[in-house]
Design an enzyme around this catalytic site. Structure first.
Site: not given
Ligand code: NAD
Length: 416
Positions: A107
């Site tokens: 990561k």
């Molecule tokens: P992103 O940046 O696209 O979206 C994050 C979202 O969370 C946004 O809508 C943001 O406004 C919201 N957010 C931030 N702080 C917040 C809070 N305090 N309360 C409520 N909402 C809040 O990120 P993502 O890629 O969607 O990732 C989200 C999660 O999924 C993370 O834990 C990431 O590690 C995990 N993840 C992502 C992927 C991927 O392919 N993008 C894969 C596996 C896991």
């Protein structure tokens, strides 16, 4: 963050130890697998558009590479630090093993608030970070991907900076734009994968997804596509949130409208349809069948787990549930579908994209989505069967399967 006196890495290792005991893992292997192989902390000077200089700190942690090249996303967030990145890297090791994709776990992160930066500043920072870690990454060594606050453009800049040194290397990152070797379907893959797992759970527990109420925290890459795919299957999205706030409507929110708002740079609370606004804390306590945290770490903890009214928690985010909350959910009969299973569609889709890149052979989206479903359902069924057989939680089962595979690869390669 370190809620409940545990850092994220300690919490992941607590889950590891529980599962390791179920499979009687020996002490030597435990000490290899609860520590990381390599950690890079790199200085990233960024010249801002106004001429000022900011010096950011970047990280890349490679946890275990016994089963293949290290693999894991890059997150830009003010709270990113080495301990959090270690935790997320180790989760990637267990996730790739559980899904049986030929990668290890890594990561990366940069401790900045990207919402305060312009596109040009973000590009300069990404290029500097790529250069700073270029000696430990590679198409067969370590392959980054998008994570929180990073996206296809970030990957394009990263690939360009790396390719300038090493020659054309589309396989150095996944989650790229389609025009430069990205894979149709990859952008939606994590959210779609979440819903493939929800479907498999629903099938097993005879829950009809049509009319089924769901709450989703976070409406970024993962949350928005999960909402879209759930809605396609007839589920009712009764509450969603983003970093600025939350909204609810028991009769359902219009996901296409929400996606259009967020894509145009708006907030969830700009939603014009019928709704009530509420706080992010209140959102997590709404009655629903599936609660899908898809934002940050440690959102469900010892102080709010008692108030959760969902029947099932689906961890679309990484490490959204602390060990205290896990215990409360277990006592209350709330199933938790763990992160290393629920959100594994991202890395599985990345595996297909990487395969496409190294073979220089396109995959149509139909083939991609079909393969994604096969991998996700297979991992769910293996996890559920193990949990039933050993009388343990889905999280313990998922970890145990992953740990067993990694330990076997470590032994076979003669690493210790
Ligand atoms: P992103 O940046 O696209 O979206 C994050 C979202 O969370 C946004 O809508 C943001 O406004 C919201 N957010 C931030 N702080 C917040 C809070 N305090 N309360 C409520 N909402 C809040 O990120 P993502 O890629 O969607 O990732 C989200 C999660 O999924 C993370 O834990 C990431 O590690 C995990 N993840 C992502 C992927 C991927 O392919 N993008 C894969 C596996 C896991």
């Amino acid at each position: 963050m370190a809620r409940e006196g545990l850092t994220a890495f300690q919490a992941v290792n607590r889950n590891f130890e529980e599962a390791a005991s179920i499979i009687d893992l020996d002490a030597e292997m435990r000490s290899i697998l609860t520590t990381t192989y390599r950690e890079i902390s790199v200085q990233i000077p960024v010249r801002l558009d106004n001429g000022d200089l900011v010096v950011a700190q970047g990280y890349r942690v490679q946890h275990n590479g016994a089963r293949g090249p290290y693999k894991g996303g890059i997150r830009y967030h003010p709270n990113a630090d080495l301990e959090e990145v270690r935790a997320l890297a180790s989760l990637m090791t267990w996730k790739t093993a559980l899904l049986d994709v030929p990668f290890g776990g890594a990561k990366g992160g940069i401790a900045v608030d990207p919402n305060q930066m312009t596109e040009k500043e973000l590009q300069r920072m990404t290029r500097r970070y790529a250069t700073g870690i270029s000696h430990v990454i590679g198409v067969y060594r370590d392959i980054p991907a998008p994570d929180m606050n990073t996206n296809a453009s970030t990957m394009a800049w990263f690939m360009d900076a790396y390719s300038a040194r090493e020659g054309y290397s589309p396989g150095i990152v996944t989650g790229k734009p389609i025009s430069i070797g990205g894979q149709p379907g990859r952008e939606a893959a994590t959210g779609l994968g979440v819903i493939f797992v929800v479907e498999a759970y629903a099938r097993e527990h005879e829950i009809d997804l049509a009319g089924c109420p769901m709450v989703i925290q976070g409406f970024g890459n993962v949350g928005s596509f999960a909402a879209q795919e759930a809605e396609v299957r007839g589920a009712i999205i009764v509450g969603v949130s983003d970093r600025w706030g939350a909204i609810r409507n028991e009769s359902g929110l219009d996901v296409a409208e929400l996606m259009a708002i967020v894509r145009a740079g708006g907030k969830i609370t700009d939603y014009p349809g019928d709704h009530e606004t509420l706080s992010n804390e209140e959102l997590l306590e709404l009655p629903c069948t599936f609660l899908i945290p898809a934002a940050l770490d440690e959102q469900l903890h010892g102080d709010n787990a008692d108030q959760v009214q969902a029947k099932v928690v689906v961890e679309a985010a990484n490490y959204p549930t602390t060990p205290n909350a896990d215990k409360i959910f277990a006592d209350r009969g709330i199933d938790v579908i763990p992160d290393i299973l629920a959100n594994a569609g991202g890395v599985t889709g990345s595996y297909f994209e990487w395969t496409r890149n190294i073979q220089q052979m396109p995959w149509p989206i139909e083939r991609f989505n079909e393969a994604l479903q096969i991998y996700m359902v297979r991992a769910y069924e293996a996890t559920s069967a193990f949990a039933k057989d050993r009388g343990c939680s889905l999280r313990q089962a998922a970890f145990a399967i992953g740990i067993e595979r990694v330990a076997q690869a470590v032994r076979m390669r003669g690493y210790i």
